[in-house]
Design a protein around this motif. Structure first.
Motif, mmCIF file in Angstrom:
data_model
loop_
_atom_site.group_PDB
_atom_site.id
_atom_site.type_symbol
_atom_site.label_atom_id
_atom_site.label_comp_id
_atom_site.label_asym_id
_atom_site.label_seq_id
_atom_site.Cartn_x
_atom_site.Cartn_y
_atom_site.Cartn_z
ATOM 1 N N TYR A 174 3.679 6.251 -5.083
ATOM 2 C CA TYR A 174 3.681 7.344 -4.106
ATOM 3 C C TYR A 174 3.243 6.805 -2.750
ATOM 4 N N PRO A 175 4.132 6.081 -2.074
ATOM 5 C CA PRO A 175 3.719 5.414 -0.829
ATOM 6 C C PRO A 175 3.247 6.390 0.243
ATOM 7 N N ASN A 176 3.581 7.655 0.088
ATOM 8 C CA ASN A 176 3.177 8.591 1.144
ATOM 9 C C ASN A 176 1.777 9.166 0.959
ATOM 10 N N ALA A 230 0.139 -1.244 2.540
ATOM 11 C CA ALA A 230 -0.570 0.004 2.285
ATOM 12 C C ALA A 230 -1.857 -0.274 1.529
ATOM 13 N N LEU A 264 -0.252 3.769 -4.814
ATOM 14 C CA LEU A 264 0.441 3.401 -3.578
ATOM 15 C C LEU A 264 1.843 2.878 -3.851
ATOM 16 N N ASN A 265 1.987 2.211 -4.993
ATOM 17 C CA ASN A 265 3.312 1.722 -5.350
ATOM 18 C C ASN A 265 4.270 2.859 -5.656
ATOM 19 N N THR A 304 7.002 -0.200 3.701
ATOM 20 C CA THR A 304 7.209 -0.022 2.277
ATOM 21 C C THR A 304 6.565 -1.126 1.454
ATOM 22 N N ASN A 305 6.175 -2.190 2.111
ATOM 23 C CA ASN A 305 5.538 -3.286 1.395
ATOM 24 C C ASN A 305 4.189 -2.821 0.842
ATOM 25 N N PRO A 306 4.009 -2.808 -0.472
ATOM 26 C CA PRO A 306 2.769 -2.273 -1.047
ATOM 27 C C PRO A 306 1.527 -3.010 -0.558
ATOM 28 N N ASN A 309 -3.847 0.859 -6.400
ATOM 29 C CA ASN A 309 -2.653 0.043 -6.168
ATOM 30 C C ASN A 309 -1.407 0.666 -6.789
#
Ligand code: ADP
Ligand code: MG
Length: 453
Positions: free
Chosen positions: A171-173, A104, A168-169, A99-101, A165
Motif C-alpha cells: 500500500y504505497p499510499n 518510502a 509500504l510495498n 514507487t521504489n519501496p 516494510n
C-alpha cells in the motif's frame, strides 16, 4: 592494483557482509579514485549516498579495502556532481522513483533489510509472526493495537519493521511512521522547546506529524516510563489514531502489567488489542536462522558448523548472529577451513571458556575406521551391512559422548543422517555398555586409541 580493480575486489568483500538490498542501494552506484598518497576516494552519486555510506559502512570499507589491497589505505568520500541541498534529500536521484519501496521505507524510518522474507518463523515466535503478517495484509482491521514483547535480541525490531516494510510495498499510499519511543520523546521535547508555532499553538507540528500516520510503529515503548509529557502526548496520539482505525504496533521488553511509572490509562490501552510474546528460539529455530543467513549471504559454512554455533549460543538471536560472524571472520582471517574445530576456536573467545573437548569428529571417525579396517565412506555411506552398521553406531556414540556435538550435527557429519537415527544409535550403544559384550570392549579400546594421538 588499479583503482577500479581495487574497488571492485573490495566491493565483493563488502558484499559478503551485506544483504542484497543495502548493497545495491549504497554500493552499486559508487566508483573509486586512488590518490597518490594512498587515499582511496569513494565517489558517490549524491550527498545522501555519501553520508549514508560513510556513516554506516566506514569501518567495513576500511577493513575490506585493506584486506583485498593487502595494505592500509586512507578512505575518503566524495560526490560525483555538486552536492545537492540537504533539504532536498528526497529528490536526489537515489530516491527519485516514488514507487521504489526503498524510498518510502527510508522516509518512514524503516531499515529495508528487516522483512518477513528473511524472518524465520518457529515455535518461539509463531503467534507474533502470524499476527504481524496478518496486520501487514490488512492494517487497522483485526488486531489493534498490537503489542509485542520479548527479551532483548529476540527479533522485536525486525518484526515490527517487517510490518512497515510490507505495508509500504503493498500500500504505497499509506503513511507509515516507525520510531523508537526515544525518537517519539525527542519530538515531544523539541516541540516544547520551540514553543508556539506559526499557528500560535504548542505541539502543533508534533501532532501533525504523528496524526497523519496510517500505521504507527513504536519500538521499545518501555522507555516512556517516568516521562509524563511524553505519556500524555502518546495517550492523545493513540486515541486520535485508534478512533480513525489506524494501525498501532508497539514493542516492549516486558508485558504492560510489568511497567512501572507508566500511567494506567496508557497501559490499559496497550492491553486493549492483542498481545504476543516471543520466547528464546530453540535449537532448530536457531539453526534455521543461521542457515537462512548463510544462504542469503552465500557464505560457505557447512551445516555441522552452523549446528555447532546454534548449540553453543542459546542466549538470543543477536548473539547468535554475532557468533556466526565471528566464526566466519576468524576462519577467513586465519585462512582456516570452516569446520567445527575452527568454530570452536573462534567461539572460545566469545564464551570466555573452552567450549568443547579437544577431540574432533574427524579424528574419532578415522580412529574407528582404523580399528575396524573400513573406509570413512563406508561409515558415511548408506549401506546397512552388519560390518558397517556397528562402527557407524559406535561413531555416533563416541561423537556424542566425547564432544557433546548435537545429534543433528553428527547426523550431518555422518553423511546427512537424520538426528533420530543418531539418537537411536547412541541409545543402542549405551545399552551395549551395560552388558559385557564385545562392543563394550571395542568402545573402550577405541577410546584409548583416540586419546593416544
Ligand atoms: P530485539 O529488537 O528484540 O532486541 P532484533 O529485532 O534487533 O531484536 O533482532 C536481533 C537480530 O536477530 C537482528 O539482526 C534480527 O534480524 C535477527 N533475528 C531475530 N529474530 C529473527 C528471526 N526469527 N529470523 C531471522 N532473524 C532474526
Ligand atoms: Mg529492538
Amino acid at each position: 592494483m588499479d583503482e577500479t580493480k581495487l574497488w571492485e575486489a573490495a566491493q565483493i568483500e563488502i558484499g559478503l557482509h551485506l544483504t542484497e538490498l543495502p548493497f545495491k542501494t549504497w554500493f552499486a552506484p559508487t566508483k573509486a579514485r586512488l590518490k597518490p598518497d594512498d587515499t582511496l576516494e569513494i565517489i558517490c552519486i549524491n550527498n545522501y549516498n555519501r553520508q549514508q555510506i560513510k556513516k554506516m559502512y566506514d569501518s567495513l570499507i576500511q577493513t575490506s579495502v585493506e584486506k583485498v589491497g593487502k595494505k592500509k589505505y586512507k578512505i575518503s568520500y566524495a560526490v560525483e556532481t555538486p552536492a545537492p541541498d540537504n533539504s532536498k534529500v528526497a529528490e536526489t536521484p537515489l530516491f527519485k522513483e516514488a514507487t521504489n519501496p526503498t524510498t518510502a521505507a527510508e522516509r518512514a524510518g524503516l531499515n529495508p533489510k528487516y522483512t518477513f522474507e528473511n524472518y524465520i518463523m518457529g515455535g518461539a515466535n509463531q503467534l507474533a509472526y502470524a499476527i504481524a503478517t496478518s496486520i501487514a495484509d490488512k492494517p487497522g482491521r483485526d488486531y489493534n493495537p498490537f503489542f509485542i514483547y520479548s527479551g532483548v535480541g529476540l527479533g522485536k525490531t525486525h518484526l515490527i519493521q517487517a510490518i512497515g516494510n510490507r505495508i509500504l510495498n503493498h500500500y504505497p499510499n499509506l503513511t507509515v511512521i516507525y520510531c523508537t519511543s526515544e525518537d517519539f520523546t525527542n519530538d515531544v521535547v523539541e516541540s516544547i522547546r520551540k514553543g508556539k508555532d506559526a499557528s500560535g499553538q504548542n505541539m502543533e507540528t508534533f501532532r501533525k506529524k504523528y496524526r497523519k500516520a496510517d500505521v504507527l510503529l513504536i519500538d521499545d515503548i518501555q522507555f516512556i516510563a517516568g516521562k509524563e509529557k511524553t505519556q500524555e502526548e502518546l495517550f492523545h496520539t493513540f486515541n486520535a489514531l485508534y478512533q480513525k482505525q489506524k494501525q498501532i504496533v508497539l514493542t516492549s521488553d516486558r508485558p504492560p502489567e510489568a511497567f512501572k511509572n507508566i500511567e494506567e490509562r496508557i497501559t490499559s490501552r496497550f492491553k486493549s488489542g492483542i498481545m504476543a510474546d516471543m520466547q528464546k528460539p530453540d535449537f532448530e529455530l536457531r539453526a534455521a536462522i543461521l542457515r537462512a543467513k548463510r544462504d542469503r549471504n552465500h557464505d560457505e559454512m557447512p551445516n555441522e558448523v552452523i549446528d555447532y554455533i546454534a548449540e553453543i549460543i542459546q542466549t538470543n538471536t543477536r548473539e547468535l548472529e554475532g557468533a556466526y560472524l565471528q566464526v566466519l571472520t576468524n576462519a577467513r582471517a586465519n585462512g582456516d577451513t570452516l569446520d567445527v574445530q575452527s568454530a570452536q576456536r573462534a567461539l572460545t573467545g566469545i564464551t570466555g571458556q573452552k567450549v568443547r573437548g579437544t577431540v574432533n569428529l574427524n579424528h574419532i571417525l578415522q580412529t574407528i575406521c582404523n580399528y575396524y579396517s573400513i573406509k570413512q565412506s563406508d561409515i558415511k555411506g548408506k549401506r546397512r551391512n552388519k560390518e558397517f552398521v556397528l562402527p557407524r553406531q559406535v561413531a555416533m556414540y563416541l561423537m556424542h559422548d566425547l564432544t557433546q556435538t548435537p545429534y543433528m550435527s553428527i547426523g550431518d557429519y555422518l553423511g546427512g543422517r537424520d538426528h533420530t537415527t543418531v539418537m537411536h544409535g547412541v541409545r543402542k550403544m549405551e545399552g551395549e555398555l551395560k552388558t559385557a559384550s564385545q562392543t563394550k570392549q571395542d568402545i573402550t579400546n577405541i577410546k584409548n586409541f583416540i586419546y593416544q594421538k
